[in-house]
Design an enzyme around this catalytic site. Structure first.
Site, PDB file in Angstrom:
ATOM      1  N   CYS A  85      49.972  37.915  37.425  1.00  0.00           N
ATOM      2  CA  CYS A  85      49.038  38.945  37.802  1.00  0.00           C
ATOM      3  C   CYS A  85      49.428  40.451  37.837  1.00  0.00           C
ATOM      4  O   CYS A  85      49.029  41.268  37.021  1.00  0.00           O
ATOM      5  CB  CYS A  85      47.795  38.776  38.802  1.00  0.00           C
ATOM      6  N   HIS A 139      46.298  44.434  40.565  1.00  0.00           N
ATOM      7  CA  HIS A 139      46.598  43.222  41.243  1.00  0.00           C
ATOM      8  C   HIS A 139      46.073  43.417  42.720  1.00  0.00           C
ATOM      9  O   HIS A 139      46.196  44.530  43.231  1.00  0.00           O
ATOM     10  CB  HIS A 139      48.062  42.682  41.671  1.00  0.00           C
TER      11      HIS A 139
END
Length: 480
Positions: A85, A139
């Site tokens: 991510c 993120h």
């Protein structure tokens, strides 16, 4: 071939940061300018290629994503910059590759090593746009308040909380943390993603004085797969189709590839507890829920005043294994982890029903939006605009798509081939003309040396040192 720049050149090229750009743009935009298109920027976390329009799983139910794909250009060979991510999103949002920034893992804050980077929404703000976001775009551990004028639910907490079921883990796997799945007995409206979708609907119903860049981040199908019960009922475990898996798949894979796969980890636990079908059901259910959230947002756009002047970009940050290569989650350099959804609808630039099979990267989104919206250039960008493919889906792309996981571990995906080179020099080569599951590693056969040599020309020439991990220490490739 994609342009590679050194880390020093990158930092020098963006010197002055977003603040100076924004100040300079104020004088420009004091004058009346022609209306620029709005941007609806939709991210879906951990969404792999199982969605209906990509044909990855026969049981998938993603009608809203499938309809959106038909409205513009669907990229069927799109790949992430990194199969995790944080590095994937940092690369997409800055236009800077992991190999240039040194941000390779989830545990590495990206801003400290890219202090002067002008993010995608910052670039839009510097050119007269209102940039707002909700849900997961960066993120979760590393939000970037400088990138937004407003954020939902807040600049510090980008993701609304979700209701959690009692008696976890629901799947019965001990010490499983959030590697879990099962229904929550709540209404859609109580889920964090639904709240983000409703926030986006509200933004789309407002009257905006400036063109907007509206980012909407959907968290599911990220773990844990807790979604309302009605979505689980759509996929009875005894009727779902399991992925195609070859038990000997890792026999011809180099040691570093096997370490990434970790077959003794998640996969062994899933098999031991007879959870494979339940897990597939949970992932499909979470995909269906995410699709419903996207449908809510698109419904509001189409019913509102901005339907004809809004570019829609929808992307997943990387793929996801569900047993292929005896692996679960992302964190590998194979097809299941690198391939991700990407679809773009751009009024005036795309015709309905376009399908592009050329290899492209999520790193290409930033320069594409710059071109579509007629913004000034950002010389630090390492991707290539996809405007030619939006106008003609058959147009040639700029070389293979690059994915990096950890320093000096790279994968290149062309239309036919996948080539992987690990930091110790070991290799993998797969021919997608007859091996779409990447079961047969051809790298050791001398007759394919010219193929490897040709692909290797596109490997990065800069491989930045690992960025510091959270707290300034060594990085740690965390699970998320």
């Amino acid at each position: 071939m994609r342009r590679r720049v050194s880390r020093r050149a990158f930092l020098r090229s963006v010197g002055g940061g977003a603040a100076s750009m924004a100040l300079a743009s104020c004088a420009l935009y004091a004058e009346r300018k022609p209306a620029k298109p709005n941007v609806l920027f939709i991210a879906i976390d951990d969404l792999n290629d199982w969605i209906g329009c990509l044909g990855g799983h026969p049981d998938a139910k993603t009608p809203n994503l499938d309809r959106l794909a038909k409205r513009g250009v669907l990229f069927t060979n799109a790949h992430c910059a990194a199969p995790a991510c944080n590095p994937s999103r940092a690369a997409l949002m800055t236009g800077i590759l992991p190999s240039t920034s040194g941000v390779y893992h989830n545990s590495q804050p990206w801003r400290p090593v890219m202090q002067d980077a002008v993010t995608l929404p910052q670039h839009f703000m510097a050119h007269g746009y209102r940039a707002v976001g909700g849900g997961k775009i960066f993120h979760g551990a590393f939000p970037d308040p400088a990138s937004w004028q407003e954020y939902f639910p807040s600049q510090k907490q980008n993701k609304p909380p979700d209701p959690m079921p009692p008696n976890r883990p629901l799947n019965g796997i001990p010490k499983t943390a959030h590697f879990d799945w099962g229904p929550v007995r709540v209404k859609d409206e109580e889920m964090g993603d639904w709240k983000v979708a409703e926030w986006a609907r509200g933004e789309l119903a407002k009257t905006h004085e400036k063109p907007f860049f509206l980012a909407c981040g959907i968290f599911r199908p990220h773990l844990p797969w807790y979604v309302p019960e009605k979505y689980f009922k759509m996929f009875p475990p005894d009727k779902v189709t399991l992925p195609k898996v070859q038990k000997t798949d890792l026999d011809d894979v180099p040691e570093l590839g096997r370490k990434m796969a970790r077959p003794e980890g998640d996969h062994a636990k899933v098999i031991k507890t007879n959870n494979w079908r339940n897990a597939v059901s949970g992932y499909l259910a979470s995909m269906a829920f995410a699709d419903a959230c996207v449908g809510r947002v698109l419904e509001a756009l189409d019913a509102g005043p901005y339907a004809r002047n809004t570019i829609i970009v929808l992307w997943g940050d990387h793929g996801w294994h569900l047993g292929e290569k005896l692996h679960w989650r992302k964190f590998t350099l194979w097809e299941e982890a690198t391939r991700c959804p990407l679809m773009i609808v751009a009024p005036g630039a795309t015709a309905p029903g376009g399908v592009c099979s050329r290899p492209v990267g999520l790193i290409d989104i930033y320069p594409t939006l710059v071109d579509l919206c007629g913004l000034g250039p950002n010389e630090a960008l390492e991707g290539t605009s996809l405007l030619p493919q939006l106008k003609d889906p058959g147009a040639t792309s700029d070389g293979p798509a690059l994915t990096t996981y950890g320093r000096l571990n790279h994968s290149l995906r062309s239309e036919r081939w996948r080539y992987i080179r690990y930091r110790d020099g070991t290799e993998e080569l797969y021919d997608h003309a007859g091996d779409e599951m990447e079961w047969t590693n051809l790298a050791g056969e001398a007759k394919f040396d010219p193929v490897k040599k040709d692909l290797a020309r596109h490997l990065p020439t800069v491989n930045a040192p690992e960025a510091p991990g959270r707290g300034g220490g060594k990085k740690k490739a965390g699970k998320a």
